[in-house]
Design a protein around this motif. Sequence first.
Motif, PDB file in Angstrom:
ATOM      1  N   SER A  64     -48.907   7.718 140.714  1.00 40.19           N
ATOM      2  CA  SER A  64     -49.873   6.488 140.335  1.00 40.19           C
ATOM      3  C   SER A  64     -49.058   5.257 139.947  1.00 40.19           C
ATOM      4  O   SER A  64     -48.187   5.267 138.947  1.00 40.19           O
ATOM      5  N   SER A  66     -49.413   1.457 138.582  1.00 41.96           N
ATOM      6  CA  SER A  66     -50.461   0.396 137.842  1.00 41.96           C
ATOM      7  C   SER A  66     -49.892  -0.782 137.614  1.00 41.96           C
ATOM      8  O   SER A  66     -49.094  -0.618 136.452  1.00 41.96           O
ATOM      9  N   HIS A 106     -55.118  -0.392 141.749  1.00 42.94           N
ATOM     10  CA  HIS A 106     -54.013   0.606 141.265  1.00 42.94           C
ATOM     11  C   HIS A 106     -53.787   1.449 142.591  1.00 42.94           C
ATOM     12  O   HIS A 106     -54.648   1.506 143.461  1.00 42.94           O
ATOM     13  N   HIS A 108     -52.441   5.059 144.506  1.00 38.33           N
ATOM     14  CA  HIS A 108     -52.102   6.547 144.375  1.00 38.33           C
ATOM     15  C   HIS A 108     -51.243   6.853 145.732  1.00 38.33           C
ATOM     16  O   HIS A 108     -51.655   6.335 146.661  1.00 38.33           O
TER      17      HIS A 108
END
Length: 538
Positions: A64, A66, A106, A108
Amino acid sequence: MILKGSQRGEGTDLATHLMNTYDNEFIEIGEVHGAVAEDLHGAFAEFEAVSLGTKAREYLYSLSISPPSKMSREQYADTIREIEKGLGLTGQPRAVVFHVKDGREHCHVVWSRINVETMRAIHMSHDHSRLMDMACKLARKYGFELPDGLKKWEAKQRFEKDYLEATRAENAQAEETGITPEMRAAQITEAYNQSDTAEAFRAALEQQGYIVAKSDRRDFVVVDEFGNVHSLSRHIKGHKPKDKKAKLAGLSAVHLPSVEQAKELALQIAQARLDAQRKHEETSEAMAKAQAELRALKDKRQRKEQESAIRQAARRLKVQIAEQELLTRQQEERLLLHVAQLAESKGFLFRIRSTVADLIGRVPGLRSVLGPLQNLTHLDPKERHRLEDEALSRRHARERQSIERRKGKLALVEKREQQSRAKALRLEQRLEGKIRLTAEQSAHISKETLAQAEHKAMQDFYDAARDQGLWQQRVFEEGELRQTFNDAAGIDATPPNSGDGDSHTPDPHDDPDDDGDDDDPKMRRRRGKGYGYRRDSD
Protein backbone atom coordinates in the motif's frame (compact mmCIF):
# COMPACT_ATOMS: atom_id res chain seq x y z
CA MET A 1 4.92 8.80 2.25
CA ILE A 2 4.02 5.57 4.03
CA LEU A 3 4.84 2.21 2.41
CA LYS A 4 3.49 -0.98 3.95
CA GLY A 5 4.12 -4.36 2.34
CA SER A 6 3.64 -7.99 3.27
CA GLN A 7 3.70 -11.45 1.76
CA ARG A 8 0.39 -13.25 1.70
CA GLY A 9 -1.78 -15.84 -0.02
CA GLU A 10 -5.58 -16.06 -0.33
CA GLY A 11 -5.82 -14.09 -3.57
CA THR A 12 -9.60 -14.41 -3.77
CA ASP A 13 -10.06 -12.82 -0.35
CA LEU A 14 -7.61 -10.02 -1.22
CA ALA A 15 -9.42 -9.29 -4.50
CA THR A 16 -12.75 -9.16 -2.68
CA HIS A 17 -11.28 -6.80 -0.10
CA LEU A 18 -9.84 -4.48 -2.74
CA MET A 19 -13.19 -4.29 -4.56
CA ASN A 20 -15.20 -3.48 -1.40
CA THR A 21 -17.10 -0.29 -2.23
CA TYR A 22 -18.64 0.03 1.24
CA ASP A 23 -15.31 0.89 2.89
CA ASN A 24 -14.00 2.86 -0.11
CA GLU A 25 -15.66 5.85 -1.72
CA PHE A 26 -13.93 5.29 -5.07
CA ILE A 27 -12.25 2.24 -6.66
CA GLU A 28 -10.29 2.20 -9.89
CA ILE A 29 -8.38 -0.74 -11.35
CA GLY A 30 -5.39 1.09 -12.78
CA GLU A 31 -3.59 -1.87 -14.32
CA VAL A 32 -3.59 -5.65 -14.59
CA HIS A 33 -0.30 -6.85 -16.06
CA GLY A 34 0.88 -10.39 -16.78
CA ALA A 35 -2.56 -12.04 -16.68
CA VAL A 36 -5.18 -12.95 -19.26
CA ALA A 37 -8.06 -11.85 -17.05
CA GLU A 38 -8.83 -8.16 -16.76
CA ASP A 39 -10.41 -8.33 -13.28
CA LEU A 40 -8.70 -8.87 -9.92
CA HIS A 41 -10.37 -12.18 -9.09
CA GLY A 42 -9.34 -13.71 -12.39
CA ALA A 43 -5.79 -12.29 -12.28
CA PHE A 44 -5.14 -13.48 -8.72
CA ALA A 45 -6.59 -16.89 -9.61
CA GLU A 46 -4.00 -17.11 -12.42
CA PHE A 47 -1.23 -16.09 -9.98
CA GLU A 48 -2.39 -18.85 -7.61
CA ALA A 49 -2.51 -21.43 -10.41
CA VAL A 50 1.13 -20.68 -11.26
CA SER A 51 2.12 -20.96 -7.59
CA LEU A 52 0.74 -24.51 -7.42
CA GLY A 53 3.84 -25.62 -9.29
CA THR A 54 5.96 -24.47 -6.33
CA LYS A 55 5.96 -24.93 -2.57
CA ALA A 56 5.16 -21.27 -1.96
CA ARG A 57 2.04 -20.59 0.08
CA GLU A 58 2.38 -16.81 0.24
CA TYR A 59 2.58 -16.32 -3.50
CA LEU A 60 1.58 -12.62 -3.46
CA TYR A 61 3.30 -9.46 -2.26
CA SER A 62 0.81 -6.76 -1.32
CA LEU A 63 1.92 -3.13 -0.98
CA SER A 64 0.00 0.00 0.00
CA ILE A 65 1.27 3.46 -0.98
CA SER A 66 -0.14 6.27 1.17
CA PRO A 67 1.18 9.72 0.20
CA PRO A 68 0.51 12.72 2.49
CA SER A 69 -1.00 14.65 -0.43
CA LYS A 70 -2.49 13.87 -3.83
CA MET A 71 -0.17 12.45 -6.50
CA SER A 72 -0.62 12.23 -10.25
CA ARG A 73 -0.90 8.91 -12.07
CA GLU A 74 2.53 9.48 -13.61
CA GLN A 75 4.04 9.93 -10.14
CA TYR A 76 2.34 6.76 -8.96
CA ALA A 77 3.71 4.87 -11.99
CA ASP A 78 7.23 6.18 -11.33
CA THR A 79 6.90 5.26 -7.65
CA ILE A 80 5.79 1.72 -8.49
CA ARG A 81 8.73 1.25 -10.87
CA GLU A 82 11.17 2.43 -8.19
CA ILE A 83 9.67 0.15 -5.55
CA GLU A 84 9.52 -3.00 -7.65
CA LYS A 85 13.11 -2.38 -8.74
CA GLY A 86 14.19 -2.06 -5.11
CA LEU A 87 12.28 -5.19 -4.09
CA GLY A 88 13.47 -7.27 -7.05
CA LEU A 89 9.98 -7.62 -8.53
CA THR A 90 10.66 -5.98 -11.89
CA GLY A 91 8.79 -7.72 -14.70
CA GLN A 92 6.56 -9.73 -12.34
CA PRO A 93 2.81 -9.90 -13.01
CA ARG A 94 1.00 -7.26 -10.99
CA ALA A 95 -2.26 -5.44 -10.39
CA VAL A 96 -2.64 -1.78 -9.42
CA VAL A 97 -5.77 -0.50 -7.65
CA PHE A 98 -6.53 3.08 -6.58
CA HIS A 99 -8.79 3.79 -3.58
CA VAL A 100 -10.32 6.92 -2.09
CA LYS A 101 -11.20 6.37 1.56
CA ASP A 102 -12.42 9.18 3.84
CA GLY A 103 -11.34 11.67 1.18
CA ARG A 104 -7.76 10.35 1.00
CA GLU A 105 -6.42 8.69 -2.12
CA HIS A 106 -3.99 5.80 -1.83
CA CYS A 107 -2.79 2.96 -4.03
CA HIS A 108 -2.51 -0.82 -3.67
CA VAL A 109 -0.06 -2.86 -5.75
CA VAL A 110 -0.13 -6.67 -5.71
CA TRP A 111 2.68 -8.66 -7.36
CA SER A 112 3.03 -12.37 -8.03
CA ARG A 113 6.19 -13.61 -6.31
CA ILE A 114 6.54 -16.64 -8.58
CA ASN A 115 9.24 -16.46 -11.26
CA VAL A 116 7.82 -18.52 -14.12
CA GLU A 117 11.27 -19.18 -15.60
CA THR A 118 12.74 -20.75 -12.47
CA MET A 119 9.38 -21.70 -10.87
CA ARG A 120 10.59 -20.39 -7.53
CA ALA A 121 9.25 -17.63 -5.29
CA ILE A 122 11.28 -14.43 -5.20
CA HIS A 123 12.92 -14.04 -1.79
CA MET A 124 11.68 -10.93 0.06
CA SER A 125 14.19 -10.70 2.91
CA HIS A 126 14.57 -7.33 4.68
CA ASP A 127 11.68 -5.90 2.71
CA HIS A 128 10.71 -3.66 5.64
CA SER A 129 14.12 -1.99 5.69
CA ARG A 130 14.13 -1.57 1.93
CA LEU A 131 10.65 -0.03 2.00
CA MET A 132 11.74 2.41 4.71
CA ASP A 133 14.75 3.49 2.62
CA MET A 134 12.61 3.89 -0.50
CA ALA A 135 9.95 5.82 1.44
CA CYS A 136 12.61 8.36 2.51
CA LYS A 137 14.00 8.59 -1.02
CA LEU A 138 10.60 9.03 -2.68
CA ALA A 139 9.41 11.55 -0.09
CA ARG A 140 12.50 13.68 -0.76
CA LYS A 141 11.97 13.29 -4.50
CA TYR A 142 8.40 14.58 -4.43
CA GLY A 143 8.94 17.16 -1.68
CA PHE A 144 6.89 15.44 1.02
CA GLU A 145 7.64 16.05 4.69
CA LEU A 146 8.95 12.99 6.50
CA PRO A 147 7.22 11.82 9.69
CA ASP A 148 9.32 11.47 12.84
CA GLY A 149 9.87 7.76 12.36
CA LEU A 150 11.24 8.16 8.83
CA LYS A 151 13.38 11.12 9.91
CA LYS A 152 15.08 8.99 12.55
CA TRP A 153 15.35 6.10 10.13
CA GLU A 154 16.98 8.35 7.56
CA ALA A 155 19.46 9.55 10.20
CA LYS A 156 20.25 5.90 11.02
CA GLN A 157 19.06 6.38 14.61
CA ARG A 158 17.43 3.79 16.75
CA PHE A 159 13.72 4.42 16.59
CA GLU A 160 11.71 3.10 19.51
CA LYS A 161 8.13 3.10 18.32
CA ASP A 162 5.62 4.40 20.84
CA TYR A 163 2.83 2.66 18.95
CA LEU A 164 2.05 -0.88 17.89
CA GLU A 165 2.37 -1.96 14.28
CA ALA A 166 -1.10 -3.41 13.98
CA THR A 167 -1.64 -6.72 12.23
CA ARG A 168 -4.58 -7.40 9.91
CA ALA A 169 -6.41 -9.13 12.75
CA GLU A 170 -5.84 -6.17 15.10
CA ASN A 171 -7.04 -3.74 12.45
CA ALA A 172 -10.21 -5.80 12.04
CA GLN A 173 -10.71 -5.83 15.84
CA ALA A 174 -10.19 -2.05 15.99
CA GLU A 175 -12.82 -1.52 13.30
CA GLU A 176 -15.25 -3.75 15.16
CA THR A 177 -14.64 -2.57 18.75
CA GLY A 178 -13.45 1.02 18.28
CA ILE A 179 -10.33 0.38 20.44
CA THR A 180 -7.04 0.77 18.58
CA PRO A 181 -3.85 -1.10 19.55
CA GLU A 182 -2.34 2.23 20.69
CA MET A 183 -5.23 2.86 23.10
CA ARG A 184 -4.95 -0.68 24.45
CA ALA A 185 -1.18 -0.38 24.90
CA ALA A 186 -1.61 2.92 26.76
CA GLN A 187 -4.07 1.36 29.21
CA ILE A 188 -1.91 -1.71 29.87
CA THR A 189 1.29 0.35 30.17
CA GLU A 190 -0.37 2.73 32.64
CA ALA A 191 -1.49 -0.21 34.79
CA TYR A 192 2.04 -1.66 34.62
CA ASN A 193 3.69 1.62 35.69
CA GLN A 194 1.31 2.12 38.61
CA SER A 195 1.79 -1.44 39.97
CA ASP A 196 4.59 -2.53 42.27
CA THR A 197 4.01 -6.27 42.05
CA ALA A 198 2.70 -8.74 39.53
CA GLU A 199 -0.50 -9.32 41.50
CA ALA A 200 -1.12 -5.57 41.74
CA PHE A 201 -0.62 -5.37 38.00
CA ARG A 202 -3.13 -8.16 37.43
CA ALA A 203 -5.64 -6.42 39.71
CA ALA A 204 -5.11 -3.11 37.88
CA LEU A 205 -5.75 -4.84 34.56
CA GLU A 206 -9.00 -6.27 35.91
CA GLN A 207 -10.05 -2.75 36.81
CA GLN A 208 -9.40 -1.77 33.19
CA GLY A 209 -11.52 -4.69 31.97
CA TYR A 210 -8.69 -7.09 31.04
CA ILE A 211 -8.24 -10.65 32.30
CA VAL A 212 -4.75 -12.14 32.52
CA ALA A 213 -4.64 -15.73 31.23
CA LYS A 214 -2.08 -18.39 30.45
CA SER A 215 -1.38 -19.34 26.85
CA ASP A 216 0.19 -22.29 25.10
CA ARG A 217 2.29 -20.11 22.78
CA ARG A 218 3.17 -17.24 25.15
CA ASP A 219 3.71 -16.94 28.87
CA PHE A 220 0.79 -14.59 29.48
CA VAL A 221 -1.97 -12.98 27.43
CA VAL A 222 -4.83 -10.64 28.23
CA VAL A 223 -8.44 -11.06 27.18
CA ASP A 224 -10.42 -7.83 26.72
CA GLU A 225 -14.08 -7.24 27.39
CA PHE A 226 -14.98 -8.34 23.85
CA GLY A 227 -13.26 -11.73 24.23
CA ASN A 228 -10.27 -10.86 21.99
CA VAL A 229 -6.85 -12.23 22.97
CA HIS A 230 -3.73 -10.03 23.00
CA SER A 231 -0.09 -10.50 23.93
CA LEU A 232 0.62 -8.99 27.36
CA SER A 233 4.32 -8.14 27.00
CA ARG A 234 3.80 -6.68 23.51
CA HIS A 235 1.42 -4.04 24.90
CA ILE A 236 3.80 -2.87 27.65
CA LYS A 237 5.78 -0.01 26.16
CA GLY A 238 8.91 1.74 27.44
CA HIS A 239 10.36 -1.19 29.41
CA LYS A 240 13.06 -3.69 28.58
CA PRO A 241 12.07 -7.32 28.02
CA LYS A 242 14.17 -8.57 30.94
CA ASP A 243 12.51 -6.06 33.30
CA LYS A 244 9.06 -7.11 32.15
CA LYS A 245 9.95 -10.77 32.52
CA ALA A 246 11.27 -10.22 36.05
CA LYS A 247 8.17 -8.33 37.15
CA LEU A 248 5.75 -10.80 35.60
CA ALA A 249 7.56 -13.73 37.19
CA GLY A 250 5.34 -13.25 40.22
CA LEU A 251 2.34 -14.44 38.22
CA SER A 252 1.82 -18.18 38.61
CA ALA A 253 0.47 -19.77 35.44
CA VAL A 254 -0.99 -22.59 37.54
CA HIS A 255 -3.45 -20.25 39.23
CA LEU A 256 -4.43 -18.34 36.08
CA PRO A 257 -7.34 -19.27 33.83
CA SER A 258 -6.77 -20.61 30.35
CA VAL A 259 -7.63 -18.53 27.29
CA GLU A 260 -10.99 -20.26 26.82
CA GLN A 261 -11.86 -19.83 30.50
CA ALA A 262 -10.89 -16.15 30.36
CA LYS A 263 -13.07 -15.66 27.28
CA GLU A 264 -16.00 -17.23 29.10
CA LEU A 265 -15.38 -15.01 32.13
CA ALA A 266 -15.18 -11.90 29.91
CA LEU A 267 -18.51 -12.78 28.33
CA GLN A 268 -20.08 -13.29 31.76
CA ILE A 269 -18.74 -9.95 32.99
CA ALA A 270 -19.96 -8.21 29.85
CA GLN A 271 -23.37 -9.78 30.26
CA ALA A 272 -23.47 -8.77 33.94
CA ARG A 273 -22.46 -5.23 33.02
CA LEU A 274 -25.14 -5.14 30.35
CA ASP A 275 -27.77 -6.39 32.80
CA ALA A 276 -26.73 -3.74 35.33
CA GLN A 277 -26.85 -1.01 32.72
CA ARG A 278 -30.39 -1.96 31.76
CA LYS A 279 -31.54 -1.27 35.34
CA HIS A 280 -30.70 2.44 35.15
CA GLU A 281 -33.18 4.99 33.87
CA GLU A 282 -32.25 7.31 31.04
CA THR A 283 -31.69 10.94 32.00
CA SER A 284 -33.16 13.66 29.80
CA GLU A 285 -30.26 16.03 29.10
CA ALA A 286 -27.44 13.47 28.92
CA MET A 287 -29.47 11.05 26.84
CA ALA A 288 -30.50 13.86 24.44
CA LYS A 289 -26.82 14.51 23.71
CA ALA A 290 -26.14 10.79 23.42
CA GLN A 291 -29.06 10.30 21.06
CA ALA A 292 -27.81 13.16 18.87
CA GLU A 293 -24.40 11.52 18.54
CA LEU A 294 -26.04 8.20 17.84
CA ARG A 295 -28.24 9.73 15.13
CA ALA A 296 -25.13 11.13 13.47
CA LEU A 297 -23.62 7.64 13.39
CA LYS A 298 -26.82 6.15 11.99
CA ASP A 299 -27.07 8.86 9.33
CA LYS A 300 -23.50 8.16 8.26
CA ARG A 301 -24.15 4.42 8.06
CA GLN A 302 -27.40 4.90 6.15
CA ARG A 303 -25.71 7.28 3.70
CA LYS A 304 -22.93 4.78 3.06
CA GLU A 305 -25.51 2.01 2.61
CA GLN A 306 -27.40 4.09 0.03
CA GLU A 307 -24.22 4.94 -1.87
CA SER A 308 -23.13 1.31 -1.76
CA ALA A 309 -26.56 0.18 -3.00
CA ILE A 310 -26.30 2.56 -5.96
CA ARG A 311 -22.84 1.25 -6.85
CA GLN A 312 -24.00 -2.35 -6.49
CA ALA A 313 -26.97 -1.70 -8.76
CA ALA A 314 -24.68 -0.14 -11.36
CA ARG A 315 -22.35 -3.16 -11.24
CA ARG A 316 -25.22 -5.61 -11.51
CA LEU A 317 -26.76 -3.63 -14.38
CA LYS A 318 -23.45 -3.68 -16.22
CA VAL A 319 -23.22 -7.47 -15.89
CA GLN A 320 -26.88 -7.90 -16.87
CA ILE A 321 -26.41 -5.76 -19.99
CA ALA A 322 -23.34 -7.77 -20.95
CA GLU A 323 -25.24 -11.01 -20.39
CA GLN A 324 -28.24 -9.81 -22.45
CA GLU A 325 -25.97 -8.66 -25.29
CA LEU A 326 -24.20 -12.00 -25.20
CA LEU A 327 -27.44 -13.97 -25.35
CA THR A 328 -28.76 -11.81 -28.21
CA ARG A 329 -25.56 -12.18 -30.20
CA GLN A 330 -25.43 -15.93 -29.64
CA GLN A 331 -29.02 -16.29 -30.80
CA GLU A 332 -28.24 -14.31 -33.95
CA GLU A 333 -25.17 -16.43 -34.66
CA ARG A 334 -27.16 -19.66 -34.26
CA LEU A 335 -29.89 -18.29 -36.55
CA LEU A 336 -27.39 -17.16 -39.21
CA LEU A 337 -25.62 -20.51 -39.13
CA HIS A 338 -28.92 -22.34 -39.45
CA VAL A 339 -30.00 -20.16 -42.43
CA ALA A 340 -26.63 -20.63 -44.15
CA GLN A 341 -26.73 -24.39 -43.67
CA LEU A 342 -30.34 -24.56 -44.85
CA ALA A 343 -29.55 -22.57 -47.99
CA GLU A 344 -26.53 -24.77 -48.69
CA SER A 345 -28.55 -27.96 -48.24
CA LYS A 346 -30.89 -26.94 -51.05
CA GLY A 347 -28.09 -26.65 -53.61
CA PHE A 348 -27.27 -29.22 -56.29
CA LEU A 349 -23.67 -29.68 -55.15
CA PHE A 350 -24.82 -30.41 -51.59
CA ARG A 351 -27.15 -33.16 -52.78
CA ILE A 352 -24.40 -34.70 -54.95
CA ARG A 353 -21.90 -34.72 -52.08
CA SER A 354 -24.47 -36.13 -49.69
CA THR A 355 -25.35 -38.91 -52.13
CA VAL A 356 -21.67 -39.81 -52.62
CA ALA A 357 -21.07 -39.75 -48.86
CA ASP A 358 -24.06 -42.02 -48.29
CA LEU A 359 -22.83 -44.42 -50.99
CA ILE A 360 -19.36 -44.59 -49.39
CA GLY A 361 -20.95 -45.24 -46.03
CA ARG A 362 -23.11 -48.11 -47.37
CA VAL A 363 -20.47 -49.93 -49.46
CA PRO A 364 -17.82 -51.59 -47.24
CA GLY A 365 -15.16 -51.57 -49.92
CA LEU A 366 -15.56 -47.88 -50.63
CA ARG A 367 -15.84 -47.09 -46.94
CA SER A 368 -12.51 -48.79 -46.14
CA VAL A 369 -10.67 -46.97 -48.96
CA LEU A 370 -12.37 -43.59 -49.21
CA GLY A 371 -13.73 -43.27 -45.66
CA PRO A 372 -10.50 -41.92 -44.05
CA LEU A 373 -10.01 -39.47 -46.92
CA GLN A 374 -13.56 -38.27 -46.57
CA ASN A 375 -13.14 -37.70 -42.81
CA LEU A 376 -9.93 -35.73 -43.25
CA THR A 377 -11.26 -33.47 -46.01
CA HIS A 378 -14.81 -33.13 -44.59
CA LEU A 379 -16.34 -33.97 -47.96
CA ASP A 380 -19.57 -35.01 -46.28
CA PRO A 381 -21.57 -31.73 -45.97
CA LYS A 382 -23.84 -33.16 -43.28
CA GLU A 383 -20.84 -34.05 -41.11
CA ARG A 384 -19.41 -30.58 -41.69
CA HIS A 385 -22.69 -29.01 -40.59
CA ARG A 386 -22.64 -31.09 -37.42
CA LEU A 387 -19.06 -30.01 -36.62
CA GLU A 388 -19.98 -26.36 -37.20
CA ASP A 389 -22.92 -26.67 -34.80
CA GLU A 390 -20.74 -28.27 -32.13
CA ALA A 391 -17.98 -25.65 -32.47
CA LEU A 392 -20.51 -22.85 -32.14
CA SER A 393 -22.10 -24.49 -29.09
CA ARG A 394 -18.70 -24.89 -27.37
CA ARG A 395 -17.79 -21.24 -27.96
CA HIS A 396 -21.17 -20.10 -26.67
CA ALA A 397 -20.72 -22.25 -23.54
CA ARG A 398 -17.32 -20.67 -22.85
CA GLU A 399 -18.79 -17.18 -23.21
CA ARG A 400 -21.67 -18.01 -20.86
CA GLN A 401 -19.21 -19.46 -18.37
CA SER A 402 -17.25 -16.19 -18.42
CA ILE A 403 -20.43 -14.27 -17.62
CA GLU A 404 -21.25 -16.68 -14.78
CA ARG A 405 -17.76 -16.20 -13.37
CA ARG A 406 -18.24 -12.42 -13.40
CA LYS A 407 -21.55 -12.85 -11.59
CA GLY A 408 -19.93 -15.13 -9.00
CA LYS A 409 -17.12 -12.66 -8.28
CA LEU A 410 -19.65 -9.87 -8.04
CA ALA A 411 -21.54 -11.91 -5.46
CA LEU A 412 -18.33 -12.27 -3.42
CA VAL A 413 -17.77 -8.52 -3.46
CA GLU A 414 -21.36 -7.86 -2.40
CA LYS A 415 -21.00 -10.40 0.40
CA ARG A 416 -17.90 -8.61 1.68
CA GLU A 417 -19.71 -5.28 1.54
CA GLN A 418 -22.57 -6.81 3.52
CA GLN A 419 -20.06 -7.97 6.15
CA SER A 420 -18.67 -4.42 6.32
CA ARG A 421 -22.17 -3.05 6.85
CA ALA A 422 -22.80 -5.59 9.59
CA LYS A 423 -19.50 -4.66 11.24
CA ALA A 424 -20.43 -0.97 11.14
CA LEU A 425 -23.81 -1.80 12.68
CA ARG A 426 -22.17 -3.74 15.51
CA LEU A 427 -19.81 -0.86 16.17
CA GLU A 428 -22.78 1.49 16.22
CA GLN A 429 -24.53 -0.72 18.76
CA ARG A 430 -21.45 -0.86 20.99
CA LEU A 431 -21.03 2.90 20.78
CA GLU A 432 -24.68 3.24 21.65
CA GLY A 433 -24.09 1.27 24.84
CA LYS A 434 -21.01 3.32 25.72
CA ILE A 435 -22.84 6.59 25.06
CA ARG A 436 -25.70 5.47 27.25
CA LEU A 437 -23.29 4.50 30.03
CA THR A 438 -21.53 7.88 29.76
CA ALA A 439 -24.85 9.72 30.00
CA GLU A 440 -25.84 7.71 33.04
CA GLN A 441 -22.54 8.40 34.75
CA SER A 442 -22.85 12.13 34.00
CA ALA A 443 -26.26 12.07 35.74
CA HIS A 444 -24.57 10.82 38.95
CA ILE A 445 -25.85 7.29 38.62
CA SER A 446 -24.16 5.06 41.15
CA LYS A 447 -21.28 2.94 39.93
CA GLU A 448 -21.54 0.48 42.80
CA THR A 449 -24.18 -1.51 40.96
CA LEU A 450 -21.83 -2.20 38.06
CA ALA A 451 -18.96 -3.09 40.37
CA GLN A 452 -21.15 -5.44 42.36
CA ALA A 453 -22.44 -7.10 39.20
CA GLU A 454 -18.93 -7.62 37.84
CA HIS A 455 -17.71 -8.92 41.18
CA LYS A 456 -20.65 -11.29 41.44
CA ALA A 457 -20.06 -12.55 37.88
CA MET A 458 -16.36 -13.17 38.61
CA GLN A 459 -17.13 -14.86 41.93
CA ASP A 460 -19.77 -17.09 40.33
CA PHE A 461 -17.32 -18.04 37.59
CA TYR A 462 -14.52 -18.87 40.05
CA ASP A 463 -16.91 -20.88 42.25
CA ALA A 464 -18.19 -22.84 39.26
CA ALA A 465 -14.65 -23.47 38.04
CA ARG A 466 -13.60 -24.67 41.47
CA ASP A 467 -16.58 -26.99 41.75
CA GLN A 468 -15.82 -28.47 38.32
CA GLY A 469 -12.17 -28.98 39.19
CA LEU A 470 -10.88 -26.52 36.58
CA TRP A 471 -8.55 -24.79 39.06
CA GLN A 472 -5.51 -26.57 40.41
CA GLN A 473 -5.50 -26.15 44.18
CA ARG A 474 -2.56 -26.77 46.46
CA VAL A 475 -2.93 -29.37 49.20
CA PHE A 476 -0.78 -28.66 52.26
CA GLU A 477 0.69 -31.38 54.42
CA GLU A 478 0.16 -31.23 58.14
CA GLY A 479 2.08 -28.27 59.54
CA GLU A 480 3.30 -27.17 56.10
CA LEU A 481 1.08 -24.09 55.98
CA ARG A 482 2.38 -22.85 59.36
CA GLN A 483 5.96 -23.51 58.35
CA THR A 484 5.51 -21.69 55.03
CA PHE A 485 4.02 -18.69 56.82
CA ASN A 486 6.81 -18.61 59.40
CA ASP A 487 9.49 -18.86 56.72
CA ALA A 488 7.97 -15.99 54.81
CA ALA A 489 7.76 -13.86 57.99
CA GLY A 490 11.28 -14.80 59.14
CA ILE A 491 10.08 -16.35 62.41
CA ASP A 492 11.99 -19.17 64.05
CA ALA A 493 9.24 -21.41 65.36
CA THR A 494 11.49 -24.34 66.40
CA PRO A 495 10.50 -25.40 69.96
CA PRO A 496 13.40 -25.48 72.49
CA ASN A 497 14.50 -28.90 73.75
CA SER A 498 14.14 -28.01 77.45
CA GLY A 499 12.98 -31.43 78.53
CA ASP A 500 10.85 -29.87 81.28
CA GLY A 501 7.72 -31.48 79.92
CA ASP A 502 5.94 -28.15 79.64
CA SER A 503 5.31 -28.44 75.92
CA HIS A 504 1.89 -29.72 75.13
CA THR A 505 1.58 -32.68 72.77
CA PRO A 506 -1.87 -33.10 71.30
CA ASP A 507 -3.64 -36.33 72.05
CA PRO A 508 -5.79 -37.69 69.25
CA HIS A 509 -8.40 -38.60 71.90
CA ASP A 510 -8.49 -35.05 73.25
CA ASP A 511 -10.21 -32.15 71.57
CA PRO A 512 -9.67 -32.82 67.82
CA ASP A 513 -9.20 -29.09 67.23
CA ASP A 514 -6.31 -28.69 69.72
CA ASP A 515 -3.12 -27.68 67.85
CA GLY A 516 -0.74 -28.19 70.74
CA ASP A 517 0.32 -24.53 71.06
CA ASP A 518 1.82 -23.91 74.54
CA ASP A 519 0.91 -20.22 74.55
CA ASP A 520 -2.77 -20.76 73.91
CA PRO A 521 -4.07 -24.27 74.43
CA LYS A 522 -7.44 -23.14 73.14
CA MET A 523 -6.09 -22.76 69.61
CA ARG A 524 -7.59 -25.18 67.17
CA ARG A 525 -5.84 -27.29 64.58
CA ARG A 526 -6.87 -29.06 61.41
CA ARG A 527 -6.41 -32.74 61.18
CA GLY A 528 -5.09 -34.63 58.19
CA LYS A 529 -4.56 -33.12 54.75
CA GLY A 530 -6.37 -30.57 52.71
CA TYR A 531 -9.33 -28.45 53.65
CA GLY A 532 -12.08 -28.96 56.22
CA TYR A 533 -12.23 -29.80 59.89
CA ARG A 534 -12.42 -33.19 61.47
CA ARG A 535 -15.79 -33.89 62.95
CA ASP A 536 -16.21 -35.10 66.52
CA SER A 537 -17.97 -38.20 65.28
CA ASP A 538 -14.89 -39.29 63.19
